[in-house]
Write an enzyme that holds these catalytic residues in place. Structure first.
Site, short mmCIF file in Angstrom:
data_model
loop_
_atom_site.label_atom_id
_atom_site.label_comp_id
_atom_site.label_asym_id
_atom_site.label_seq_id
_atom_site.Cartn_x
_atom_site.Cartn_y
_atom_site.Cartn_z
N HIS A 133 -7.18 9.05 5.92
CA HIS A 133 -6.76 9.21 7.32
C HIS A 133 -7.72 10.20 7.99
CE1 HIS A 133 -2.31 7.85 6.88
NE2 HIS A 133 -3.04 7.34 5.90
N ALA B 172 -2.21 18.08 10.56
CA ALA B 172 -2.36 18.35 12.00
C ALA B 172 -3.55 19.28 12.24
CB ALA B 172 -1.08 18.98 12.53
N ALA C 144 -7.50 7.45 19.67
CA ALA C 144 -7.84 6.69 18.46
C ALA C 144 -8.85 5.58 18.75
CB ALA C 144 -6.57 6.12 17.84
N TYR D 60 3.34 1.10 16.96
CA TYR D 60 4.66 1.69 17.18
C TYR D 60 5.67 0.63 17.63
CZ TYR D 60 1.81 5.76 16.72
OH TYR D 60 0.94 6.69 16.21
N ASP E 156 -1.75 14.64 16.37
CA ASP E 156 -0.90 15.40 17.30
C ASP E 156 -1.36 16.84 17.32
OD1 ASP E 156 1.00 13.40 18.11
OD2 ASP E 156 1.71 13.44 16.03
N GLN F 46 4.49 2.85 12.52
CA GLN F 46 5.39 3.97 12.33
C GLN F 46 6.64 3.42 11.64
OE1 GLN F 46 6.06 6.94 11.70
NE2 GLN F 46 5.21 7.76 13.61
N PHE G 273 12.26 14.65 12.68
CA PHE G 273 10.92 14.06 12.83
C PHE G 273 10.97 12.85 13.78
CE2 PHE G 273 7.20 11.63 11.32
CZ PHE G 273 6.24 12.59 11.61
N SER H 122 0.88 -1.17 0.00
CA SER H 122 0.00 0.00 0.00
C SER H 122 0.91 1.22 0.00
CB SER H 122 -0.93 -0.02 1.21
OG SER H 122 -0.20 -0.24 2.40
N ALA I 205 3.47 6.98 25.52
CA ALA I 205 3.09 5.76 26.26
C ALA I 205 3.91 5.64 27.54
CB ALA I 205 3.32 4.53 25.39
N GLU J 226 1.27 5.52 0.79
CA GLU J 226 0.69 6.67 1.50
C GLU J 226 1.10 7.97 0.81
OE1 GLU J 226 0.67 6.50 5.81
OE2 GLU J 226 1.40 8.57 5.84
N HIS K 65 5.22 4.47 21.25
CA HIS K 65 4.82 5.87 21.08
C HIS K 65 5.40 6.71 22.22
CE1 HIS K 65 2.27 9.44 20.98
NE2 HIS K 65 2.05 9.13 19.71
N ASN L 120 -2.82 -0.55 24.38
CA ASN L 120 -3.60 0.44 23.62
C ASN L 120 -3.90 -0.08 22.21
OD1 ASN L 120 -4.75 3.10 23.05
ND2 ASN L 120 -2.93 3.38 21.77
N HIS M 235 3.78 -1.15 3.75
CA HIS M 235 3.12 0.14 3.53
C HIS M 235 4.22 1.17 3.30
CE1 HIS M 235 -0.05 3.20 4.06
NE2 HIS M 235 0.82 3.87 4.79
P1 FAD Z 1 -3.49 6.51 20.09
O1 FAD Z 1 -3.58 5.10 19.65
O2 FAD Z 1 -4.71 7.16 20.61
O3 FAD Z 1 -2.35 6.55 21.19
C1 FAD Z 1 -1.52 7.66 21.39
C2 FAD Z 1 -0.77 7.51 22.71
O4 FAD Z 1 -1.67 7.77 23.77
C3 FAD Z 1 -0.19 6.13 22.96
O5 FAD Z 1 1.02 6.29 23.64
C4 FAD Z 1 -1.18 5.49 23.89
O6 FAD Z 1 -0.59 4.48 24.66
C5 FAD Z 1 -1.67 6.68 24.69
N1 FAD Z 1 -3.05 6.55 25.15
C6 FAD Z 1 -4.07 5.91 24.54
N2 FAD Z 1 -5.19 6.01 25.27
C7 FAD Z 1 -4.86 6.72 26.37
C8 FAD Z 1 -5.58 7.20 27.50
N3 FAD Z 1 -6.88 6.92 27.69
N4 FAD Z 1 -4.92 7.94 28.43
C9 FAD Z 1 -3.63 8.25 28.27
N5 FAD Z 1 -2.89 7.82 27.21
C10 FAD Z 1 -3.50 7.09 26.29
N6 FAD Z 1 -0.96 12.02 12.23
C11 FAD Z 1 -1.75 12.97 11.62
O7 FAD Z 1 -1.95 14.06 12.17
N7 FAD Z 1 -2.30 12.71 10.38
C12 FAD Z 1 -2.13 11.55 9.73
O8 FAD Z 1 -2.66 11.37 8.63
C13 FAD Z 1 -1.33 10.54 10.35
N8 FAD Z 1 -1.13 9.34 9.75
C14 FAD Z 1 -0.42 8.36 10.40
C15 FAD Z 1 -0.28 7.11 9.81
C16 FAD Z 1 0.45 6.09 10.44
C17 FAD Z 1 0.56 4.74 9.78
C18 FAD Z 1 1.09 6.35 11.69
C19 FAD Z 1 1.90 5.28 12.36
C20 FAD Z 1 0.96 7.60 12.28
C21 FAD Z 1 0.20 8.61 11.66
N9 FAD Z 1 0.03 9.86 12.24
C22 FAD Z 1 -0.75 10.82 11.62
C23 FAD Z 1 0.68 10.19 13.51
C24 FAD Z 1 -0.23 9.93 14.73
O9 FAD Z 1 -1.36 10.75 14.70
C25 FAD Z 1 0.61 10.20 15.97
O10 FAD Z 1 1.62 9.24 16.11
C26 FAD Z 1 -0.16 10.38 17.27
O11 FAD Z 1 0.73 10.92 18.23
C27 FAD Z 1 -0.73 9.11 17.85
O12 FAD Z 1 -1.79 8.64 17.13
P2 FAD Z 1 -2.42 7.18 17.45
O13 FAD Z 1 -3.58 7.02 16.57
O14 FAD Z 1 -1.38 6.16 17.45
O15 FAD Z 1 -2.91 7.46 18.96
#
Ligand code: FAD
Length: 307
Positions: A87, A61, A137, A157, A119, A188, A228, A25, A164, A27, A161, A173, A278
């Site tokens: 996304h 973002a 998420a 990750y 983020d 990632q 980054f 795939s 975490a 991106e 992450h 998670n 990917h």
């Molecule tokens: P989550 O899965 O929600 O987790 C984030 C962190 O929070 C983890 O450390 C988790 O352990 C912690 N956590 C989860 N739940 C809780 C809770 N209840 N309390 C406290 N901590 C908690 N970013 C963009 O802005 N746009 C994009 O299009 C984009 N595409 C991406 C594509 C891929 C394949 C990847 C790997 C990343 C992408 N990102 C993108 C980056 C991503 O948004 C960031 O890495 C972000 O910081 C975490 O997103 P996540 O969905 O993994 O978060």
């Protein structure tokens, strides 16, 4: 001897394309200008004959690319044979606003969402959930399930992450996201093969059975990747720095090195049974195309693949 040390790190012979066709795939990010749009579209058309499983379009973002992401996804749907994945993030929007975006995707025929927390925009400090939004998420995944039968991919990750508490909490998670309805994890980027293979092993032991697809970033701008990576928790090994040393003014060689490193990385994973990848393309087709070729992927319609 550790599990990773006992693994077979020999490369496989180059694949006969008919025996081991990898699944891939790609991106892309939504373009800002007409010129960038042209470049993106050239990349889409170049990669299309490789028949990827899907192509995904990132979300800027804070939802800053909402319209552009949507337009790009719709164009892919309309003007190519590819399956787009949009996304979507939780940042800076209420649940109702995010749901509205998801419904618009559903109504225009998009069936695959990459569901992310996102983020805070640069300079806005640590991530804070929007008061009326999906906090994480996992919550977005659950929300999407109520809107339509989307295929939902989530992020994973291998090197944990940065937010975490520890690797175990990060894996928990991921498990919650899968339990909420996600059907695939995309990682990632990482540079050491064992980082992915060890993570995969831990994920399987934790009962995560969905595909976990390695995210591959061919590095062309080393300094940018260093910057980054510090923010996203990916380790940049010293050998990568050595490889790019002295190439700051030599983009041509940098690109060849980037393709070589990423192809070797994928072949090492292939030797360990991984055959789905990917690619973070940064809207350029040439590196991803060359790496896929090395991995044994050939255009479905050879005639349409000519550059
Ligand atoms: P989550 O899965 O929600 O987790 C984030 C962190 O929070 C983890 O450390 C988790 O352990 C912690 N956590 C989860 N739940 C809780 C809770 N209840 N309390 C406290 N901590 C908690 N970013 C963009 O802005 N746009 C994009 O299009 C984009 N595409 C991406 C594509 C891929 C394949 C990847 C790997 C990343 C992408 N990102 C993108 C980056 C991503 O948004 C960031 O890495 C972000 O910081 C975490 O997103 P996540 O969905 O993994 O978060």
């Amino acid at each position: 001897m550790s599990a990773s040390a006992s693994r077979r790190f020999a490369m496989l012979p180059y694949a006969a394309p008919e025996t081991r066709r990898p699944l891939v795939s790609f991106e892309f990010f939504p373009p800002k200008t007409a010129e960038m749009e042209e470049r993106l579209w050239a990349a889409v058309k170049r990669l299309e004959p490789l028949a990827p499983r899907f192509v995904s379009v990132t979300y800027g973002a804070g939802g800053s690319t909402r319209e552009r992401t949507h337009n790009t996804v719709r164009r892919i749907l309309r003007e190519s044979s590819l399956t787009p994945a949009a996304h979507l993030t939780c940042v800076g929007a209420t649940r109702a606003e995010v749901d509205e975006v998801a419904r618009a995707y559903w109504d225009s025929g998009v069936r695959h969402i990459v569901a992310l927390r996102g983020d805070s925009p640069e300079g806005a400090g640590r991530y804070q959930p929007h008061p009326g939004g999906y906090p994480y998420a996992v919550d977005l995944v659950a929300g999407l399930r109520k809107i339509g039968e989307f295929e939902v991919s989530v992020a994973a990750y291998p090197e944990t992450h940065p937010d975490a508490a520890n690797p175990g909490a990060d894996l928990d998670n991921l498990k919650r996201k899968i339990d909420a309805g996600a059907t695939r994890a995309i990682t990632q980027y990482f540079f050491e093969g064992h980082a992915f293979l060890d993570f995969l092993e831990r994920a399987r032991k934790a009962g995560i059975t969905v595909p976990i697809v390695p995210g591959i970033l061919p590095v062309t701008n080393f300094q940018q990747v260093v910057k980054f990576s510090a923010a996203c928790g990916a380790a940049v090994p010293p050998w990568l720095a050595r490889l790019f040393d002295g190439l700051d003014g030599d983009p041509e060689t940098r690109r060849l090195v980037a393709a070589t490193v990423a192809a070797e990385q994928c072949r090492l994973l292939q030797a360990n049974g991984i055959n789905e990848f990917h690619f973070y393309t940064l809207n350029r087709a040439d590196l991803a195309y060359a790496i896929c070729h090395v991995l044994g992927l050939r255009p479905v319609n050879a005639a349409s693949a000519a550059p």
